[in-house]
Every structure is written in structure tokens, then in C-alpha cells.
Design a protein around this motif. Structure first.
Motif, PDB file in Angstrom:
ATOM      1  N   LYS A 161       0.905  -0.928   0.000  1.00  0.00           N
ATOM      2  CA  LYS A 161      -0.147   0.173  -0.023  1.00  0.00           C
ATOM      3  C   LYS A 161       0.789   1.440   0.050  1.00  0.00           C
ATOM      4  N   THR A 190      -0.978  -2.288  -6.079  1.00  0.00           N
ATOM      5  CA  THR A 190      -2.323  -1.840  -5.744  1.00  0.00           C
ATOM      6  C   THR A 190      -1.663  -0.952  -4.521  1.00  0.00           C
ATOM      7  N   GLU A 228      -0.845   2.730  -3.122  1.00  0.00           N
ATOM      8  CA  GLU A 228      -1.780   3.280  -2.576  1.00  0.00           C
ATOM      9  C   GLU A 228      -1.335   5.315  -2.530  1.00  0.00           C
ATOM     10  N   ARG A 229       0.116   4.855  -1.517  1.00  0.00           N
ATOM     11  CA  ARG A 229       0.813   6.321  -1.339  1.00  0.00           C
ATOM     12  C   ARG A 229       2.220   5.728  -1.793  1.00  0.00           C
ATOM     13  N   VAL A 270      -2.691   7.593  -7.357  1.00  0.00           N
ATOM     14  CA  VAL A 270      -1.265   7.132  -6.617  1.00  0.00           C
ATOM     15  C   VAL A 270      -1.759   8.658  -5.584  1.00  0.00           C
TER      16      VAL A 270
END
Length: 235
Positions: free
Chosen positions: A114, A187, A189-190, A223
Motif C-alpha cells: 500500500k 496495489t 496507494e501512497r 496514487v
């Protein structure tokens, strides 16, 4: 040999002795790096892959630059990598070709990742770098040659010194790295990139333009990408 089934945090860095993780089944966070010394590089590859396998269930993994270079050599040899359950990956690295293959394999074998945090290093050509390059050349496994077509946008550890005196070249290199990560971590996110040393200068206009580039990449890939000067960075 480490048998510690109840510990939750483990830090193994700059150790010249082989470290075998026998039982660390409760581990949730690990900080790993390897010191080469005179140890045979192939032994280090086996040790690094073994440490990853025993750390496969950690949620937060912190890897140092030599560990990443060893993983690149293991990738060149076609060594199998364990699938990791890590959610947060922190890497201390330079944006050079000898490290990129190891990062690529980590991203591809971390299907639940993530957050990626990148701590850029001060540029130094260490003795360990020279040793690793000589070893890989002697085995016909030089990342500079074997992956030149795939990762030619990333400089060698010597070429980067001439690139980073130019704002345009630095921006292009950072953009290439972010695009590389986004292409391999599906996948994510950051992404947080902490800039320091020669990667960062006092040109405020250049930094503002870099932030605009980051905003564009962030929007197009859904993202969150954060770019921070190293002095203001906290893990």
C-alpha cells in the motif's frame, strides 16, 4: 541463528556475520541490511533471500542499499523470491541501475503493498559497491550490461555523478523512477520520496515544477505521491 518466535520488531543492519532467521513467526516489522566485507557475494544472496522468506509476513519492511543490490544480483541469477505480505515498504536507495532490478522484484512479489517510502542516499561510491560490481562482472552478471535495454533510463553508479548537477536531468530521473514504481506496484496507494543530498538544491522554481509533475502523475495513476526535502521528513 535467531530463534525468537515472540518478537515483533527486528533490526539487522551492518552485520558482518551470517544471520539466519530460524523462527521469527510473530514479527510485524523488520529493518534489514547486509555488510559485504570479504564475504562471498553468492552467500550474501542466499542469506538475503532467506531473510526475506522469514520476514514474508511482516507488515512493515525497511531495506538498506546493500541489501537491495544483493537482491539485484539474485534477480540476475534467476533466484526465486518469496511472496511478501508487506503493506509498507521503506527503502534507502540511489536511483542507479544496480539497485533497480532488486526493487522491481520486490514490488512484483508484494501483491498487498500500500505504501512505498523512498529515502534517497547521499552519493558515495563505497568499497562494497566496487566489490559487488567486480563480482557481478566476473560472473557475467553485470546489471549495467544485462539490463541496459530494460533499465537504460537509470544511470550507473558512476554516470549519476554527471547527471545530478543538472535540474532537467534530475527531474527526468525522478519522473522515470516514479513511473517505474507505478508500473510495477499495482496495489500502491501512497508513495513518499524523501529528497536529500545532491538530489535536492535550493532552486525553488525547479522544486515547484517538480511538484507539478508529481501532481500530474498522482492524478493519472490514482496514487498519492508526496515529495519532501529530507530535513522535513519523518518515517
Amino acid at each position: 541463528m535467531i530463534v525468537a518466535p515472540h518478537i515483533h520488531y527486528l533490526s539487522l543492519i551492518n552485520s558482518y556475520k551470517p544471520s539466519t532467521l530460524l523462527d521469527v513467526s510473530s514479527l510485524t516489522e523488520a529493518n534489514l541490511d547486509i555488510s559485504i566485507g570479504t564475504r562471498e557475494a553468492r552467500l550474501c544472496q542466499t542469506m538475503a533471500i532467506g531473510m526475506l522468506a522469514k520476514s514474508r509476513n511482516v507488515e512493515r519492511l525497511n531495506l538498506g542499499p546493500t541489501f537491495l543490490k544483493i537482491l539485484s544480483l539474485a534477480e540476475l541469477r534467476g533466484a526465486p523470491f518469496p511472496t511478501l505480505n508487506v503493506q509498507t515498504l521503506i527503502i534507502k536507495t540511489e536511483f542507479v541501475r544496480s539497485i533497480i532490478p532488486g526493487i522491481a522484484r520486490l514490488l512484483l512479489t508484494s501483491p498487498g503493498l500500500k505504501t512505498l517510502t523512498v529515502d534517497t542516499m547521499e552519493l558515495h561510491l563505497h568499497k562494497r559497491d566496487t566489490y559487488l560490481e567486480h563480482y557481478s562482472d566476473s560472473q557475467g552478471l553485470s546489471p549495467h550490461r544485462c539490463w541496459r535495454s530494460e533499465y537504460e533510463v537509470f544511470p550507473t553508479s558512476k554516470e549519476i555523478y554527471t547527471m545530478l548537477g543538472c535540474n532537467h536531468a534530475t527531474s527526468k530521473l525522478l519522473a522515470s523512477f516514479m513511473e517505474f514504481v507505478l508500473g510495477n506496484a499495482k496495489t500502491l496507494e501512497r508513495m513518499v520520496i524523501c529528497l536529500g543530498g545532491i538530489y535536492l538544491n535550493d532552486d525553488e522554481q525547479w522544486f515547484e515544477e517538480l511538484l507539478q509533475l508529481v501532481g500530474t502523475l498522482s492524478h493519472h495513476n490514482n496514487v498519492s505521491i508526496v515529495l519532501k526535502p529530507k530535513n522535513y521528513f519523518k518515517y
